[in-house]
Design a protein around this motif. Structure first.
Motif, PDB file in Angstrom:
ATOM      1  N   GLN A 211       6.147  23.965  43.363  1.00  0.00           N
ATOM      2  CA  GLN A 211       7.091  23.779  44.464  1.00  0.00           C
ATOM      3  C   GLN A 211       8.359  24.554  44.161  1.00  0.00           C
ATOM      4  OE1 GLN A 211       8.957  19.828  45.473  1.00  0.00           O
ATOM      5  NE2 GLN A 211       7.508  19.923  47.162  1.00  0.00           N
ATOM      6  N   ASP A 212       8.857  25.197  45.199  1.00  0.00           N
ATOM      7  CA  ASP A 212      10.031  26.068  45.115  1.00  0.00           C
ATOM      8  C   ASP A 212      11.235  25.311  45.679  1.00  0.00           C
ATOM      9  OD1 ASP A 212      11.646  28.307  45.074  1.00  0.00           O
ATOM     10  OD2 ASP A 212      10.679  29.290  46.765  1.00  0.00           O
ATOM     11  N   HIS A 213      12.427  25.790  45.418  1.00  0.00           N
ATOM     12  CA  HIS A 213      13.659  25.247  46.016  1.00  0.00           C
ATOM     13  C   HIS A 213      14.348  26.399  46.721  1.00  0.00           C
ATOM     14  CE1 HIS A 213      12.584  22.540  42.813  1.00  0.00           C
ATOM     15  NE2 HIS A 213      13.514  21.673  43.121  1.00  0.00           N
ATOM     16  N   LYS A 214      14.228  26.442  48.039  1.00  0.00           N
ATOM     17  CA  LYS A 214      14.668  27.631  48.790  1.00  0.00           C
ATOM     18  C   LYS A 214      16.184  27.706  48.996  1.00  0.00           C
ATOM     19  CE  LYS A 214      10.761  29.760  50.113  1.00  0.00           C
ATOM     20  NZ  LYS A 214       9.601  29.074  50.683  1.00  0.00           N
ATOM     21  N   ARG A 215      16.841  26.539  49.104  1.00  0.00           N
ATOM     22  CA  ARG A 215      18.280  26.563  49.425  1.00  0.00           C
ATOM     23  C   ARG A 215      19.123  26.827  48.181  1.00  0.00           C
ATOM     24  NH1 ARG A 215      19.699  25.020  54.638  1.00  0.00           N
ATOM     25  NH2 ARG A 215      17.794  24.510  55.780  1.00  0.00           N
ATOM     26  N   THR A 225      17.394  31.154  50.224  1.00  0.00           N
ATOM     27  CA  THR A 225      17.389  32.228  49.225  1.00  0.00           C
ATOM     28  C   THR A 225      15.932  32.606  48.963  1.00  0.00           C
ATOM     29  OG1 THR A 225      17.055  30.798  47.310  1.00  0.00           O
ATOM     30  CG2 THR A 225      19.326  31.067  48.091  1.00  0.00           C
ATOM     31  N   GLY A 226      15.722  33.532  48.054  1.00  0.00           N
ATOM     32  CA  GLY A 226      14.350  33.855  47.636  1.00  0.00           C
ATOM     33  C   GLY A 226      13.721  32.720  46.849  1.00  0.00           C
ATOM     34  N   GLY A 227      14.536  31.784  46.380  1.00  0.00           N
ATOM     35  CA  GLY A 227      14.043  30.665  45.565  1.00  0.00           C
ATOM     36  C   GLY A 227      14.978  30.458  44.377  1.00  0.00           C
ATOM     37  N   LEU A 268      -3.372  34.974  46.945  1.00  0.00           N
ATOM     38  CA  LEU A 268      -3.051  34.475  48.273  1.00  0.00           C
ATOM     39  C   LEU A 268      -2.168  33.247  48.086  1.00  0.00           C
ATOM     40  CD1 LEU A 268      -3.485  34.589  51.381  1.00  0.00           C
ATOM     41  CD2 LEU A 268      -5.299  32.907  51.026  1.00  0.00           C
ATOM     42  N   TYR A 269      -1.028  33.281  48.711  1.00  0.00           N
ATOM     43  CA  TYR A 269      -0.028  32.215  48.592  1.00  0.00           C
ATOM     44  C   TYR A 269       0.113  31.595  49.967  1.00  0.00           C
ATOM     45  CZ  TYR A 269       5.004  30.717  48.200  1.00  0.00           C
ATOM     46  OH  TYR A 269       6.206  30.073  48.228  1.00  0.00           O
ATOM     47  N   ALA A 270      -0.291  30.335  50.102  1.00  0.00           N
ATOM     48  CA  ALA A 270      -0.059  29.631  51.354  1.00  0.00           C
ATOM     49  C   ALA A 270       1.158  28.738  51.165  1.00  0.00           C
ATOM     50  CB  ALA A 270      -1.279  28.799  51.734  1.00  0.00           C
ATOM     51  N   LEU A 287       2.961  27.346  56.795  1.00  0.00           N
ATOM     52  CA  LEU A 287       4.229  27.910  57.265  1.00  0.00           C
ATOM     53  C   LEU A 287       4.170  29.425  57.215  1.00  0.00           C
ATOM     54  CD1 LEU A 287       6.893  25.783  55.363  1.00  0.00           C
ATOM     55  CD2 LEU A 287       6.298  25.654  57.776  1.00  0.00           C
ATOM     56  N   GLU A 288       3.533  29.932  56.172  1.00  0.00           N
ATOM     57  CA  GLU A 288       3.456  31.380  56.000  1.00  0.00           C
ATOM     58  C   GLU A 288       2.384  31.682  54.964  1.00  0.00           C
ATOM     59  OE1 GLU A 288       6.533  33.282  53.778  1.00  0.00           O
ATOM     60  OE2 GLU A 288       6.734  31.637  52.368  1.00  0.00           O
ATOM     61  N   PHE A 289       1.889  32.900  55.037  1.00  0.00           N
ATOM     62  CA  PHE A 289       1.051  33.423  53.956  1.00  0.00           C
ATOM     63  C   PHE A 289       1.844  34.502  53.243  1.00  0.00           C
ATOM     64  CE2 PHE A 289      -2.804  32.293  56.605  1.00  0.00           C
ATOM     65  CZ  PHE A 289      -3.319  31.375  55.698  1.00  0.00           C
ATOM     66  N   ASN A 290       1.715  34.531  51.923  1.00  0.00           N
ATOM     67  CA  ASN A 290       2.185  35.680  51.159  1.00  0.00           C
ATOM     68  C   ASN A 290       0.965  36.252  50.473  1.00  0.00           C
ATOM     69  OD1 ASN A 290       4.967  35.333  51.759  1.00  0.00           O
ATOM     70  ND2 ASN A 290       5.050  33.679  50.277  1.00  0.00           N
ATOM     71  N   CYS A 291       0.977  37.551  50.229  1.00  0.00           N
ATOM     72  CA  CYS A 291      -0.216  38.184  49.662  1.00  0.00           C
ATOM     73  C   CYS A 291       0.018  38.528  48.195  1.00  0.00           C
ATOM     74  CB  CYS A 291      -0.580  39.417  50.466  1.00  0.00           C
ATOM     75  SG  CYS A 291       0.719  40.640  50.471  1.00  0.00           S
ATOM     76  N   ARG A 292       0.764  37.651  47.524  1.00  0.00           N
ATOM     77  CA  ARG A 292       1.217  37.883  46.149  1.00  0.00           C
ATOM     78  C   ARG A 292       1.582  36.539  45.572  1.00  0.00           C
ATOM     79  NH1 ARG A 292       6.133  36.174  47.063  1.00  0.00           N
ATOM     80  NH2 ARG A 292       6.863  36.361  49.197  1.00  0.00           N
ATOM     81  N   MET A 293       1.916  36.504  44.298  1.00  0.00           N
ATOM     82  CA  MET A 293       2.405  35.250  43.724  1.00  0.00           C
ATOM     83  C   MET A 293       3.841  35.007  44.174  1.00  0.00           C
ATOM     84  SD  MET A 293       1.010  34.582  39.909  1.00  0.00           S
ATOM     85  CE  MET A 293       1.229  32.810  40.063  1.00  0.00           C
ATOM     86  N   GLY A 294       4.298  33.777  44.018  1.00  0.00           N
ATOM     87  CA  GLY A 294       5.673  33.460  44.384  1.00  0.00           C
ATOM     88  C   GLY A 294       6.624  33.779  43.247  1.00  0.00           C
ATOM     89  N   ASP A 295       7.861  33.989  43.619  1.00  0.00           N
ATOM     90  CA  ASP A 295       8.928  34.140  42.635  1.00  0.00           C
ATOM     91  C   ASP A 295      10.021  33.191  43.086  1.00  0.00           C
ATOM     92  OD1 ASP A 295      10.954  34.902  40.941  1.00  0.00           O
ATOM     93  OD2 ASP A 295      10.520  37.044  41.095  1.00  0.00           O
ATOM     94  N   PRO A 296      10.326  32.139  42.371  1.00  0.00           N
ATOM     95  CA  PRO A 296      10.080  31.874  40.949  1.00  0.00           C
ATOM     96  C   PRO A 296       8.850  31.033  40.597  1.00  0.00           C
ATOM     97  CG  PRO A 296      11.685  30.299  41.761  1.00  0.00           C
ATOM     98  CD  PRO A 296      11.274  31.148  42.935  1.00  0.00           C
ATOM     99  N   GLU A 297       7.924  30.742  41.513  1.00  0.00           N
ATOM    100  CA  GLU A 297       6.807  29.867  41.148  1.00  0.00           C
ATOM    101  C   GLU A 297       5.988  30.419  39.973  1.00  0.00           C
ATOM    102  OE1 GLU A 297       7.686  30.785  44.219  1.00  0.00           O
ATOM    103  OE2 GLU A 297       6.994  29.373  45.747  1.00  0.00           O
ATOM    104  N   THR A 298       5.861  31.743  39.906  1.00  0.00           N
ATOM    105  CA  THR A 298       5.056  32.366  38.847  1.00  0.00           C
ATOM    106  C   THR A 298       5.537  31.980  37.445  1.00  0.00           C
ATOM    107  OG1 THR A 298       4.732  34.245  40.289  1.00  0.00           O
ATOM    108  CG2 THR A 298       4.243  34.603  37.969  1.00  0.00           C
TER     109      THR A 298
END
Ligand code: AMP
Ligand code: GLY
Length: 427
Positions: A211-215, A225-227, A268-270, A287-298
């Motif tokens: 889980q990311d923290h976007k704000r 933010t990007g995370g 694939l990042y859902a 909410l969205e698909f990303n075609c890569r890993m998340g940053d900072p989730e990685t």
């Protein structure tokens, strides 16, 4: 063997770091990398960005396989360029990357394949967009169709805000061509989670949940933010939710891409919104698909990997991901992002960074916007570091990460003090 990682963020530092620990790896090149990958053992940065030139580099340096971190080179078609030269690379083709590079493509795909997502319509004409907003009311979400580096989404709490976002994107061209088309969708409520899998076109290997923290600010206040931090595992993704996401979202997506003739290879990042209620029945929507890993989730996810990721990527680029397995450290990993002054609007660059503790098995500082010049490390981007720790409980991990955060100094540093808060509460 020698490997190539493409990108310059914390995600790429974490991927390169994990890969470099394999006994099978002699060297990891990172293009263009950052101050952290410059300081890494068994790694070096190369300043090439053009896909064809990178492919030439991979050929002349006998790179066993390449891993692509960010979306931009994927949307540009770097995977197609490498494959045309017979090179092994992990990521989606340009056509498959449209799941991220066009929100309209992704929404139409989800509707076509019965994948749960918010009700929406797409517009290029501001007048019809305004009419739609008036008929739907607020809150409502306005999204630029194209890639916007995390800045293309406005969650409008009032109709006025929504109209303003449409005027900015479709009228004033505030997002350039990325905003020449907008998706307007229903605002969803619930808890977000990042669900990331590896895919070889056919087989699926889920990564640990996160889980990311976007704000920007504590208690999820301030701008998107990007995370600003992430942790793994995400307790909201129980075994039941995990099984449902695989069945209701991930499998139909991979099968749908195959059926549409653009098989999906890569991460694939859902991004999910999980509604309130009982796990068996609560709503799960994309909410969205990303075609890569998340940053900072990685960064926390890579901290938890106990297997040799080289073996896993080999299976992924060879189409035998069904034979791969990742053992996960059962402990919690948690990463706190330290960002530069003025992030996310116009980050100030060039502040000297000191006090980064040496890497240990339970705490690693991954770099993002840093540059090493004449032995001095300074800030060179919005998100600067991701201080990532590992421990038995969320609280202990948080404490360990923040001890390191408080030791690190650069002028104007911004960070949240509550990363992981959702995982701490009663549930
Ligand atoms: P996206 O780039 O689509 O992930 O959007 C960025 C952020 O905007 C998400 O992480 C959510 O916090 C929020 N968001 C996006 N779509 C919606 C929606 N339909 N309802 C509520 N929040 C949303
Ligand atoms: N952390 C969110 C993303 O990588 O898109």
């Amino acid at each position: 063997m020698k490997l190539l990682v493409i990108g310059s963020g914390g995600r790429e530092h974490a991927l390169a770091w994990r890969l470099s620990q394999s006994m099978r790896v002699a060297h990891v090149y990172v293009a263009p990398g950052n101050g952290g990958t410059a300081l890494m053992q068994k790694a070096s940065n190369i300043l090439i960005s053009d896909p064809a030139a990178l492919a030439e580099f991979a050929i002349s340096n006998h790179i066993a396989f390449t891993v692509v971190g960010p979306e931009a080179p994927l949307a540009q078609g770097i995977v197609d360029v490498f494959r045309a030269k017979g090179l092994k690379i992990f990521g989606p083709t340009q056509a498959a990357a449209q799941l991220e590079s066009s929100k309209d493509f992704a929404k139409a795909f989800m509707v076509r394949h019965n994948i749960p997502t918010a009700k929406y319509q797409t517009f290029t004409d501001p007048l019809s967009a305004h009419v739609y907003i008036d008929s739907e009311g607020a809150p409502i979400v306005i999204k630029a169709d194209g890639l916007a580096a995390g800045k293309g989404v406005v969650v409008a709490m009032t109709a006025a805000e929504a109209h303003q976002a449409v005027d900015a994107m479709l009228g004033d061209g505030s997002m350039g061509t990325a905003g020449a088309r907008v998706v307007i969708e229903q605002c969803l409520l619930g808890e977000e989670a990042s669900f990331i899998v590896m895919c070889d076109g056919k087989h699926i290997l889920p990564m640990a949940t996160s889980q990311d923290h976007k704000r920007l600010k504590d208690a999820d206040q301030g701008p998107n933010t990007g995370g600003m931090g992430a942790y793994s595992p995400a307790p909201v993704v129980s075994d039941i939710i995990h099984a449902r996401v695989m069945r209701e979202v991930i499998e139909p997506t991979i099968q749908g891409m195959q059926a549409d003739g653009i098989p999906f290879t890569g991460f694939l990042y859902a991004g999910l919104m999980i509604g309130d209620g009982d796990d068996a029945t609560r709503s799960i929507k994309v909410l969205e698909f990303n075609c890569r890993m998340g940053d900072p989730e990685t960064q926390p996810i890579m901290m938890r990997v106990q297997s040799d990721m080289v073996d896993v990527f080999e299976h992924a680029v060879n189409g035998t991901l069904d034979q791969a397995k990742i053992d996960w450290d059962p402990r919690t990993a948690l990463g706190v992002v330290m960002a530069s002054a003025n992030y996310p609007s116009t980050p100030r660059l060039g502040d000297v960074i000191t006090g980064i503790p040496a890497a240990r098995s339970d705490c690693v500082v991954f770099h993002a916007g840093t540059i090493l010049k004449d032995g001095v490390l300074s800030t060179s981007g919005g998100r600067v570091l991701c201080v990532t720790a590992l421990d038995d409980s969320v609280r202990a991990t948080q404490q360990r990460a923040y001890e390191a955060v408080h030791a690190i100094k650069f002028d104007g540093a911004q960070f949240r003090s509550d990363i992981g808060w959702r995982a701490l509460g009663p549930r």
